[in-house]
Design a protein around this motif. Sequence first.
Motif, PDB file in Angstrom:
ATOM      1  N   LYS A   1       0.609  -1.199  -0.289  1.00 33.00           N
ATOM      2  CA  LYS A   1      -0.470  -0.019  -0.102  1.00 33.00           C
ATOM      3  C   LYS A   1       0.691   1.309  -0.237  1.00 33.00           C
ATOM      4  O   LYS A   1      -0.064   2.223  -0.859  1.00 33.00           O
ATOM      5  N   ILE A   2       2.363   0.978   0.370  1.00 27.32           N
ATOM      6  CA  ILE A   2       2.962   2.266   1.094  1.00 27.32           C
ATOM      7  C   ILE A   2       3.770   2.441  -0.881  1.00 27.32           C
ATOM      8  O   ILE A   2       4.444   1.416  -1.711  1.00 27.32           O
ATOM      9  N   ASN A   3       4.277   3.659  -1.336  1.00 30.64           N
ATOM     10  CA  ASN A   3       4.421   3.905  -2.431  1.00 30.64           C
ATOM     11  C   ASN A   3       5.790   4.503  -2.086  1.00 30.64           C
ATOM     12  O   ASN A   3       5.979   5.594  -2.799  1.00 30.64           O
ATOM     13  N   VAL A   4       6.854   3.897  -1.864  1.00 31.49           N
ATOM     14  CA  VAL A   4       8.289   4.261  -1.716  1.00 31.49           C
ATOM     15  C   VAL A   4       9.256   3.162  -1.801  1.00 31.49           C
ATOM     16  O   VAL A   4       9.155   1.846  -1.509  1.00 31.49           O
TER      17      VAL A   4
ATOM     18  N   ASN B   1      12.873  -2.232   4.034  1.00 28.82           N
ATOM     19  CA  ASN B   1      12.189  -0.359   3.883  1.00 28.82           C
ATOM     20  C   ASN B   1      11.383  -0.055   3.781  1.00 28.82           C
ATOM     21  O   ASN B   1      10.659   0.489   4.950  1.00 28.82           O
ATOM     22  N   LYS B   2      10.459  -0.980   3.196  1.00 24.42           N
ATOM     23  CA  LYS B   2       8.554  -0.416   3.541  1.00 24.42           C
ATOM     24  C   LYS B   2       8.184  -1.308   4.488  1.00 24.42           C
ATOM     25  O   LYS B   2       7.447  -0.311   4.898  1.00 24.42           O
ATOM     26  N   ALA B   3       8.509  -1.865   4.969  1.00 20.11           N
ATOM     27  CA  ALA B   3       8.129  -2.508   6.207  1.00 20.11           C
ATOM     28  C   ALA B   3       8.275  -1.454   7.913  1.00 20.11           C
ATOM     29  O   ALA B   3       7.747  -1.549   8.007  1.00 20.11           O
ATOM     30  N   GLU B   4       9.699  -1.296   7.877  1.00 15.93           N
ATOM     31  CA  GLU B   4      10.473  -0.031   8.568  1.00 15.93           C
ATOM     32  C   GLU B   4       9.972   1.231   8.184  1.00 15.93           C
ATOM     33  O   GLU B   4       9.923   1.704   9.459  1.00 15.93           O
ATOM     34  N   THR B   5       9.431   1.695   6.878  1.00 11.84           N
ATOM     35  CA  THR B   5       8.347   3.020   6.950  1.00 11.84           C
ATOM     36  C   THR B   5       7.207   2.501   7.743  1.00 11.84           C
ATOM     37  O   THR B   5       6.881   3.720   8.188  1.00 11.84           O
TER      38      THR B   5
END
Length: 105
Positions: A44-47, A79-83
């Motif tokens: 769901k995150i656009n990183v 990276n996304k999970a940490e964000t």
Amino acid sequence: MVIMDKLLETLESINSDELDKLLDQRDEDPFDSAWINLNQKVSKINVSIDNKDLFIKLSSATNHHEVCSYIADDLELINKAETLGIESEFLGYLKQCYEQGEVPN
């Protein structure tokens, strides 16, 4: 970067057949289903991270583009999970492997 140096050293010591075996292990459960589950949570995150330089360094060390792609995907997943502040046993496993310079499987 110390982690990258360890990972490159590990990859340079693994032959192509061993890399293929490692990739086969990643395509099996429980690794595959855990990876997919975490990826669905973070999709769901656009990183994203710029994987181009990483991919080039890894490709130079291995000449095995598929494993390089998997590693780049793993690092983006981390990276996304940490964000998002997501924590899981599987995420911890991924991070621990890379901190030790290993490719998770």
